[in-house]
Design an enzyme around this catalytic site. Structure first.
Site, PDB file in Angstrom:
ATOM      1  N   SER A  58       0.954  -0.994   0.029  1.00  0.00           N
ATOM      2  CA  SER A  58       0.173  -0.100   0.075  1.00  0.00           C
ATOM      3  C   SER A  58       0.728   1.346   0.191  1.00  0.00           C
ATOM      4  CB  SER A  58      -1.026  -0.008   1.467  1.00  0.00           C
ATOM      5  OG  SER A  58      -0.226   0.160   2.446  1.00  0.00           O
ATOM      6  N   LYS A  95       1.906   4.235   7.454  1.00  0.00           N
ATOM      7  CA  LYS A  95       1.172   5.182   6.615  1.00  0.00           C
ATOM      8  C   LYS A  95       1.963   6.649   6.623  1.00  0.00           C
ATOM      9  CE  LYS A  95      -2.808   2.668   7.135  1.00  0.00           C
ATOM     10  NZ  LYS A  95      -3.309   2.224   5.733  1.00  0.00           N
TER      11      LYS A  95
END
Lengths: 137, 424
Positions: A58, A95
């Site tokens: 991701s 993230k």
């Protein structure tokens, strides 16, 4: 407050790069520098620096590939725009930290993954700030 | 400048280390087990709340563990040692003089550093370790080591203190010392506190009121110093360099009982190797070796046998091979056929620094001079490639050795055991 000297391992530096038996010494003798050291490049605060391995893709958009080793520095302040390791749902995840309208958010580099809004204090969620990704080819 | 000492102590250190990379365990009961996965050597607050005490054997609380989904770990010392050294190096930036007292405790000399506000300084230390390394600690501050220890105990016991307590103020000291039983003082165990109770001394305050000389006459100089320290008079210095060990012990219980000389020899050879490494690490030699073997005393149905024997070497050594040979000799003397041995061990004493000139033995062959180089080479290889080179006498498969079943990964010391972070 006193500041102790930084104690790195001693690095021997050649005084001369060749023995001078007779004739001219090397013109480079005045310019000898120590070799490049990856530790110096990648680790600013050894006590607070950890390595972790990446699983998943991701964060490809941020240049982080599956199986990369991330250099994580816990001493750095998490700021908007920084890539962080955080604790979400009992797992360590990677993230990008964003701040919009007074709200902290955790953003993946892949638009398929939704943003996550943070409601607790940052210090309970943020595990450390990613400073480098080591991608072995 | 008034003397000021802090004791920084990690909370449930081994468990905190295990939980650093495991956010899924942050609010669960977690325990760490001893070398044979036998007893609890660390418990977090959630596990303590279930009534599990330090040293409780696992089998005694097996049902409780299952019922409450207690997470268990075998001791992962490489991880704990690495996190400990990070903490100690961080602590050294807060003081010119630190004494590393144990794997998770250090005394810091704060004299002249934070006279205006020791509590804030303690809080900044606590926060720095939490942020930089992720381990929670408590800080106890006082004019002496004994008071710093007492303050640390109060910091741990009462969460309202926010984990930092300063006992510089005599009134606060008195209030605390009146509340605490005398066995909470550093160095006062069950036996001494019982003896003191017979004299009517049950609280720390009562002990602090005793004249030091009377305590010395009745109980010795150590208690006299403790009393003085409780009154703010510093008697114990910070030791920056740990003294060399005077005795080195290495022993383990076996995974299964051993009933033959060969396997017992292997085990003893392994323990000699480990003890010799510790000896070389502190640049010492040993000239006395003891060996002991024993059956399982907790299994009364089995025939019981235990023996030990000691040998004095002609000259001090740090060579693994000489120690193994001596251990084998001793074992031959005490081994008895027909018993199932559960544990054996070796003890090295007569320890002297390397630098002392060797007393040559006129009856022995001249010692080969490459003994030290060979051992140094062995240590260097094993340091870089752990456990790769060993003496053949320690055996190849070592099936008697306990295999920890619940060990976590060595997240910070092995490249192939890094924690995984998810990008998903």
């Amino acid at each position: 407050m006193f500041i102790p000297a930084v104690d790195r391992d001693a690095v021997p530096v050649d005084l001369y790069i060749c023995k001078v038996v007779a004739g001219f010494p090397s013109p480079a003798d005045d310019y000898v520098e120590k070799s490049l050291d990856l530790n110096e490049l990648l680790i600013k605060r050894p006590a607070a620096t950890f390595f972790v391995r990446v699983e998943g893709n991701s964060m490809l958009g941020a240049g982080i590939h599956p199986d990369d080793i991330l250099v994580v520095d816990r001493s750095l302040t998490p700021d908007a725009g920084k890539i962080v390791v955080c604790a979400l749902n009992g797992e360590l995840t990677v993230k990008r930290l964003a701040r919009e309208d007074q709200q902290w958010r955790l953003v993946a580099a892949n638009p398929d993954y939704p943003d996550i809004a943070i409601h607790e204090g940052l210090e309970t969620i943020i595990w450390g700030v990613v400073t480098a990704s080591i991608h072995l080819i | 400048m008034h003397p000021l000492i802090a004791l920084v102590d990690c909370n449930a250190f081994y468990v905190s280390c295990e939980c650093l990379f495991r956010p899924d365990l942050w609010n669960k009961p977690v325990g760490v087990l001893s070398n044979n996965d036998g007893c609890f050597i660390a418990r977090n607050n959630a596990l303590k709340a279930l009534g599990v005490k330090m040293g409780t054997p696992l089998f005694q609380v097996a049902d409780l563990v299952k019922q409450h989904h207690v997470h268990l770990f075998s001791a992962n010392f490489p991880l704990y040692a690495d996190l400990s050294s990070r903490i100690m190096s961080l602590l050294e930036t807060y003081t010119p003089s630190a004494e590393i007292y144990s794997i998770d405790e250090a005394f810091l000399d704060l004299t002249g550093i934070c006279e205006k506000d020791p509590i804030s300084y303690g809080i900044s230390i606590k926060q720095a370790i939490q942020q930089n390394i992720g381990i929670p600690v408590c800080v106890g501050i006082g004019p002496t080591k004994t008071l710093a220890k007492l303050a640390n105990f109060a910091a741990k016991k009462w969460p309202k203190t926010n984990g930092v307590v300063d006992l510089s103020c005599p009134e606060r000291r008195e209030r605390l010392m009146r509340r605490l039983p005398v066995n909470e003082v550093w160095g006062i165990g069950t036996r001494l506190s019982q003896q003191l109770a017979q004299l009517g001394i049950t609280t720390v305050w009562a002990l602090a009121q005793q004249p030091a000389q009377r305590m010395q006459a009745q109980f010795g100089v150590v208690l006299a110093r403790t009393v003085m320290e409780l009154n703010g008079i510093s008697c114990l210095e910070l030791a920056e360099i740990a003294p060399d060990k005077q005795e080195i012990l290495c022993s383990r219980s076996f995974k299964r009982p051993l009933d033959n000389l060969t396997e017992l020899s292997e085990a003893l050879a392994e323990f000699c190797s480990r003890a010799a490494e510790k000896l070389r690490a502190q640049a010492s030699t040993a000239d006395r070796l003891s060996v002991f073997i024993r059956t399982n005393p907790f299994n009364p149905k089995e025939p019981q046998y235990q023996r030990s024997a000691t040998l004095k070497l002609a000259t001090g050594t740090q060579d693994t091979r000489r120690l193994i040979n001596a251990a084998k000799q001793l074992l031959q003397g005490i081994y008895k056929e027909g018993y199932r041995y559960q544990k054996c061990g070796i003890q090295l004493s007569g320890i002297h620094p390397n630098s002392m000139p060797d007393q040559a033995d006129i009856f022995a062959n001249p010692k080969p001079s490459n003994e030290r180089q060979l051992m140094a080479c062995l240590d260097k290889i094993n340091h870089r490639f752990p456990k790769s080179v060993s003496i053949a006498a320690t055996g190849l498969n070592k099936s008697w050795q306990f295999q920890p079943e619940r060990m976590s990964k060595r997240y910070t010391t092995r490249w192939n055991e890094l924690a995984i972070v998810k990008c998903s």
